[in-house]
Design a protein around this motif. Structure first.
Motif, PDB file in Angstrom:
ATOM      1  N   THR A 170     -28.167  -0.134  35.810  1.00 30.13           N
ATOM      2  CA  THR A 170     -27.050  -0.619  35.779  1.00 30.13           C
ATOM      3  C   THR A 170     -25.887  -0.154  36.920  1.00 30.13           C
ATOM      4  OG1 THR A 170     -26.172   1.028  34.342  1.00 30.13           O
ATOM      5  CG2 THR A 170     -27.174  -1.160  33.350  1.00 30.13           C
TER       6      THR A 170
ATOM      7  N   LEU B 254     -24.189  -7.667  31.955  1.00 31.08           N
ATOM      8  CA  LEU B 254     -23.881  -7.711  33.548  1.00 31.08           C
ATOM      9  C   LEU B 254     -22.579  -7.769  33.731  1.00 31.08           C
ATOM     10  CD1 LEU B 254     -26.763 -10.128  34.839  1.00 31.08           C
ATOM     11  CD2 LEU B 254     -26.325  -7.596  35.540  1.00 31.08           C
TER      12      LEU B 254
ATOM     13  N   ASP C  87     -20.912  -4.381  32.725  1.00 27.13           N
ATOM     14  CA  ASP C  87     -21.206  -3.310  33.854  1.00 27.13           C
ATOM     15  C   ASP C  87     -20.245  -3.652  35.173  1.00 27.13           C
ATOM     16  OD1 ASP C  87     -22.724  -1.432  34.964  1.00 27.13           O
ATOM     17  OD2 ASP C  87     -23.915  -2.714  35.970  1.00 27.13           O
TER      18      ASP C  87
END
Length: 268
Positions: A84, A210, A213
């Protein structure tokens, strides 16, 4: 060094010890965060053993699931694998000279709490069962607030004037830090509710992770490279800060957490 996924809290502590030892051998600032994290984990282990939580077995599962996200990210970083953005930013900070010990700790906590915690909670208690987790989830908030003084003692080793500043500030800095921790926990709890309400699967969770993050990594970047007066102040402190990475790690790692005996389940 091979980092393994843990199945028990004891194994989490063992893996953290491996990372700390590796960091000491390589004189790497990557050892700052696991040294602090180990203290939290050890206190959770004590709480589980003394049955301080609403559901001690579930708390251990949460602690292990939570830790495994960090261990997985660290292992991926060592192997130059994809991870990440939030953890990539955190680990890459070791290559920079300017971040303070405190900044290394904050950016690690940012990735682990804001990104990992809600996901781990939803994995531990999927669906509607997540609501039964809230009391023990909030107990971690109480634990972190109680640890603030212990963290400060370790940071004083890196920069001696912090002791004077802490004395002048009284409880103000603890209050600010405690408010920040509560905000972080509320943010993570919101993520736990959101992920627990989604069908588990890489396609659904992957897209949401996503997005999350991306937001968390932006916060982390501001922690590592703050602008304005705070950025200038941080640079001035860094010039005076202890440059011995090994001794700073040892200070954090040996700063045994001694907390007041109280039920962690009675959180704010």
């Amino acid at each position: 060094m091979k980092i393994n996924q843990a199945e028990t809290i004891e194994e989490v502590i063992s893996e953290l010890d491996k990372i700390i030892l590796w960091s000491l051998e390589n004189k790497s600032s990557l050892g700052y965060f696991p040294s602090l994290y180990k203290q939290v984990t050890a206190r959770v282990k004590e709480g589980v053993e003394q049955e301080e939580f609403a559901d001690n077995h579930r708390m251990e599962r949460l602690d292990v699931a939570f830790a495994n996200r960090y261990l997985e990210a660290f292992a991926a970083y060592l192997e130059n694998e994809t991870l990440t953005k939030s953890w990539q930013l955190t680990f890459d900070a070791q290559r920079q000279w300017w971040p303070l010990v405190l900044q290394h700790l904050l950016v690690g906590m940012n990735a682990h709490i804001h990104l990992d915690l809600g996901i781990a909670a939803a994995q531990t208690s999927p669906g509607d069962s997540v609501h039964h987790l809230k009391e023990d989830f909030n107990a971690i908030n109480a634990l972190l607030c109680l640890m603030i003084d212990q963290v400060q003692e370790a940071l004083v080793f890196a920069w001696k004037p912090l002791k004077l500043i802490d004395a002048v500030a009284g409880q103000l800095d603890e209050g600010i830090a405690g408010h920040g921790i509560r905000f972080s926990r509320d943010f993570a709890w919101g993520n736990a509710l959101r992920f627990s309400g989604m069908p588990y699967g890489a396609s659904v969770w992957g897209e949401e992770i996503l997005k999350l993050d991306g937001k968390v990594s932006k916060w982390g970047n501001k922690m590592i490279k703050p602008g304005g007066l705070f950025g200038l102040t941080a640079k001035c402190i860094r010039i005076m800060e202890n440059k011995d990475v090994v001794k700073c790690i040892e200070s954090l790692n040996n700063n045994k957490v001694v907390l007041k005996k109280q039920s962690l389940s009675k959180s704010e």
